[in-house]
Design a protein around this motif. Structure first.
Motif, PDB file in Angstrom:
ATOM      1  N   THR A 196       0.840  -1.200   0.000  1.00 25.30           N
ATOM      2  CA  THR A 196       0.000   0.000   0.000  1.00 25.30           C
ATOM      3  C   THR A 196       0.867   1.239   0.000  1.00 25.30           C
ATOM      4  O   THR A 196       2.055   1.174   0.370  1.00 25.30           O
ATOM      5  CB  THR A 196      -0.902   0.036   1.250  1.00 25.30           C
ATOM      6  OG1 THR A 196      -1.698   1.234   1.226  1.00 25.30           O
ATOM      7  CG2 THR A 196      -0.104   0.017   2.532  1.00 25.30           C
ATOM      8  N   TYR A 213      -3.852   2.900   2.335  1.00 22.55           N
ATOM      9  CA  TYR A 213      -4.723   2.727   1.170  1.00 22.55           C
ATOM     10  C   TYR A 213      -5.381   4.051   0.778  1.00 22.55           C
ATOM     11  O   TYR A 213      -6.590   4.151   0.622  1.00 22.55           O
ATOM     12  CB  TYR A 213      -5.789   1.672   1.449  1.00 22.55           C
ATOM     13  CG  TYR A 213      -5.211   0.321   1.817  1.00 22.55           C
ATOM     14  CD1 TYR A 213      -4.649  -0.494   0.845  1.00 22.55           C
ATOM     15  CD2 TYR A 213      -5.206  -0.111   3.133  1.00 22.55           C
ATOM     16  CE1 TYR A 213      -4.097  -1.722   1.176  1.00 22.55           C
ATOM     17  CE2 TYR A 213      -4.647  -1.339   3.477  1.00 22.55           C
ATOM     18  CZ  TYR A 213      -4.101  -2.131   2.490  1.00 22.55           C
ATOM     19  OH  TYR A 213      -3.554  -3.346   2.823  1.00 22.55           O
ATOM     20  N   LYS A 214      -4.578   5.081   0.626  1.00 29.46           N
ATOM     21  CA  LYS A 214      -5.095   6.386   0.241  1.00 29.46           C
ATOM     22  C   LYS A 214      -5.301   6.444  -1.269  1.00 29.46           C
ATOM     23  O   LYS A 214      -4.374   6.210  -2.040  1.00 29.46           O
ATOM     24  CB  LYS A 214      -4.136   7.495   0.673  1.00 29.46           C
ATOM     25  CG  LYS A 214      -4.168   7.792   2.165  1.00 29.46           C
ATOM     26  CD  LYS A 214      -3.576   9.145   2.436  1.00 29.46           C
ATOM     27  CE  LYS A 214      -4.440  10.237   1.824  1.00 29.46           C
ATOM     28  NZ  LYS A 214      -3.825  11.568   2.005  1.00 29.46           N
ATOM     29  N   THR A 215      -6.500   6.772  -1.684  1.00 33.10           N
ATOM     30  CA  THR A 215      -6.837   6.774  -3.108  1.00 33.10           C
ATOM     31  C   THR A 215      -5.925   7.675  -3.932  1.00 33.10           C
ATOM     32  O   THR A 215      -5.425   7.248  -4.983  1.00 33.10           O
ATOM     33  CB  THR A 215      -8.302   7.180  -3.300  1.00 33.10           C
ATOM     34  OG1 THR A 215      -9.146   6.260  -2.610  1.00 33.10           O
ATOM     35  CG2 THR A 215      -8.669   7.191  -4.775  1.00 33.10           C
ATOM     36  N   PRO A 216      -5.664   8.931  -3.536  1.00 30.11           N
ATOM     37  CA  PRO A 216      -4.790   9.764  -4.381  1.00 30.11           C
ATOM     38  C   PRO A 216      -3.373   9.229  -4.499  1.00 30.11           C
ATOM     39  O   PRO A 216      -2.768   9.304  -5.579  1.00 30.11           O
ATOM     40  CB  PRO A 216      -4.825  11.135  -3.685  1.00 30.11           C
ATOM     41  CG  PRO A 216      -5.238  10.853  -2.285  1.00 30.11           C
ATOM     42  CD  PRO A 216      -6.176   9.689  -2.379  1.00 30.11           C
ATOM     43  N   GLU A 218      -2.407   5.998  -4.168  1.00 33.73           N
ATOM     44  CA  GLU A 218      -2.444   4.795  -4.983  1.00 33.73           C
ATOM     45  C   GLU A 218      -2.622   5.155  -6.466  1.00 33.73           C
ATOM     46  O   GLU A 218      -1.961   4.599  -7.350  1.00 33.73           O
ATOM     47  CB  GLU A 218      -3.606   3.895  -4.528  1.00 33.73           C
ATOM     48  CG  GLU A 218      -3.539   3.441  -3.081  1.00 33.73           C
ATOM     49  CD  GLU A 218      -2.729   2.173  -2.899  1.00 33.73           C
ATOM     50  OE1 GLU A 218      -2.270   1.620  -3.911  1.00 33.73           O
ATOM     51  OE2 GLU A 218      -2.555   1.726  -1.750  1.00 33.73           O
ATOM     52  N   SER A 219      -3.514   6.100  -6.743  1.00 30.88           N
ATOM     53  CA  SER A 219      -3.799   6.477  -8.130  1.00 30.88           C
ATOM     54  C   SER A 219      -2.598   7.143  -8.778  1.00 30.88           C
ATOM     55  O   SER A 219      -2.327   6.933  -9.976  1.00 30.88           O
ATOM     56  CB  SER A 219      -5.011   7.422  -8.176  1.00 30.88           C
ATOM     57  OG  SER A 219      -6.166   6.801  -7.648  1.00 30.88           O
TER      58      SER A 219
END
Length: 265
Positions: A196, A213-216, A218-219
């Motif tokens: 992660t 697991y931070k969306t920005p 990870e993206s």
């Protein structure tokens, strides 16, 4: 120096309200993208928004340059001196803490198009960031042995996935610098138990804290990896602009299937 910019605003964790250049840069980037999208559908307001966005960009660029002129020059590790770009209007020199100087530093001005990728200002910013910010106390922890740590610890900062370093280097035609930032970020977040990209600063490689697991974050890593293989750069679509040289050896294959691009699938 602050005339024509957004009113003083907030920059995430720092409590001060200032005219942060990064905040203004992303507002300008959003205006430019809005104008471009509206032009594609022949919206009647597209021209007006484009003119206002360009005027805002020019004002912000002049404010950044004025701030750079008023700031003392900074020394690089090879003994050269280059202009320094402060993080906000009416500031001369470094800001306080790694969040302001490293995480929301002037590299965002390059990524948002305030400074052109190949401009002298972009070169000065990147050299200062690499020598003095990513490898210095401004990153949250200074290196204890520069000669052995500069490569594996450099090119990134704490919360590394929030910086656009790989994208900037790809567009500048510096694939080795892009790959160093990309893989050093990956190594920083290689934990034994999970895979992660977390937010919280790491004290040393392989140890971090949440939120996980931070969306920005990870993206961003996925966007970087995609750009290593296929990347839009103005009017051009660049194929394999920054892949490891070992991938290009005889007999090896690199295959990209079904990639969506700005131009077409």
């Amino acid at each position: 120096m602050g005339i024509g910019l957004l009113p003083p605003g907030h920059l995430e964790d720092p409590p001060e309200w200032h005219r942060w250049f990064a905040v203004n840069a992303y507002a300008c980037r959003g205006m430019m993208a809005t104008a471009e999208s509206l032009k594609e559908i022949n919206h009647p307001e597209a021209g007006r928004i484009e003119r206002e966005a360009k005027a805002f960009r020019d004002t912000l660029r002049e404010s950044c340059r004025e701030s750079m002129l008023r700031a003392p020059v900074v020394r690089l590790r090879d003994g050269a001196w280059v202009p320094h770009q402060p993080t906000r209007s009416r500031l001369r020199g470094r800001d306080v803490g790694w969040v302001r100087d490293a995480l929301y530093g002037p590299i965002h001005l390059i990524d948002c198009g305030i400074y052109e990728d190949d401009s002298p200002e972009a070169g000065w910013i990147l050299r200062d960031m690499e020598d003095n910010v990513f490898l210095g106390a401004a990153r949250g922890r200074a290196l204890t042995d520069f000669d052995s740590q500069w490569f594996g610890w450099g090119g990134i900062t704490i919360q590394a996935n929030l910086l656009p370093n790989p994208l900037v280097y790809i567009r500048r035609g510096q694939p080795k610098m892009a790959l160093r930032a990309f893989y050093n970020t990956l190594a920083t977040f290689c934990y034994d138990d999970v895979r992660t990209f977390c937010e919280h600063p790491v004290d040393f490689l392989g140890l971090g804290e949440g939120p996980f697991y931070k969306t920005p974050d990870e993206s961003a890593f996925i966007a970087w990896f995609r750009s290593l293989l296929i990347c839009e750069n103005g009017p051009d679509l660049e194929v394999l602009p920054a892949v490891p040289i070992e991938w290009l050896q005889d007999g090896k294959q690199i295959r990209v299937c079904g990639a969506a691009t700005w131009f077409a699938p």
